[in-house]
Scaffold this motif. Structure first.
Motif: not given
Length: 166
Positions: A52, A55-56, A25, A19-23, A59, A65
């Motif tokens: 972080r 990651f932003e 993770d 799945r897509p990673a989220d913060a 995103a 991805y």
């Protein structure tokens, strides 16, 4: 982005979800990045601030991805896939696979193969004509792994670090 499976009784990956990673993770992702001699020297799991920010940026970019493989609510693998439009090769779109990591207690289970296959399949869905990756020359096991999956060492990769320690 669930990995398709047929028999949950005989398939060791029937409970795996890509799945897509989220913060949330990020701690698990960074811990996996740091879990080898090279990563231990360049990653900082105790300070997630730069991760972080990165990651932003990922995103916000539709060509990036960052995915995780999750089993029973636990992140056990990750990779980043980047889609790049290009002029060379008759205007070919390519993808780049980076930051492939499998949790130490999952190595040898076939999870790495499933992650790379997901990236190859997604690259095809995105219209890519070429999938490329790099691996540090000292990671001989990783190099053999990628060659077994059909990747060839066709080019010499060069890097120039613009920041010390990276």
């Amino acid at each position: 982005m669930t990995v398709p499976h047929t028999d949950p009784h005989t398939d060791p990956h029937s409970d795996l979800h890509i799945r897509p990673a989220d913060a949330a993770d990020l701690p698990a992702i960074v811990a996996m990045l740091a879990d080898d001699p090279l990563g231990a020297a360049r990653e900082s799991p105790d300070d997630l601030t730069p991760y972080r920010r990165a990651f932003e940026r990922l995103a916000d970019d539709p060509n990036q991805y960052q995915v995780v493989a999750e089993r029973d609510g636990r992140v056990v693998g990750t990779l980043q896939l980047t889609i790049i439009a290009g002029i060379s090769r008759r205007g070919a779109t390519r993808s780049v696979i980076e930051g492939v990591r499998v949790h130490s207690d999952e190595r040898g289970s076939g999870l790495g193969t499933l992650l790379i296959q997901w990236a190859i399949d997604e690259s095809g869905r995105q219209g890519c004509q070429l999938v490329q990756l790099t691996s540090d020359a000292s990671r001989t096991d990783a190099l053999r792994f990628y060659e077994r999956l059909g990747f060839t060492a066709s080019h010499v990769g060069l890097k120039l670090s613009l920041e010390s320690g990276v």
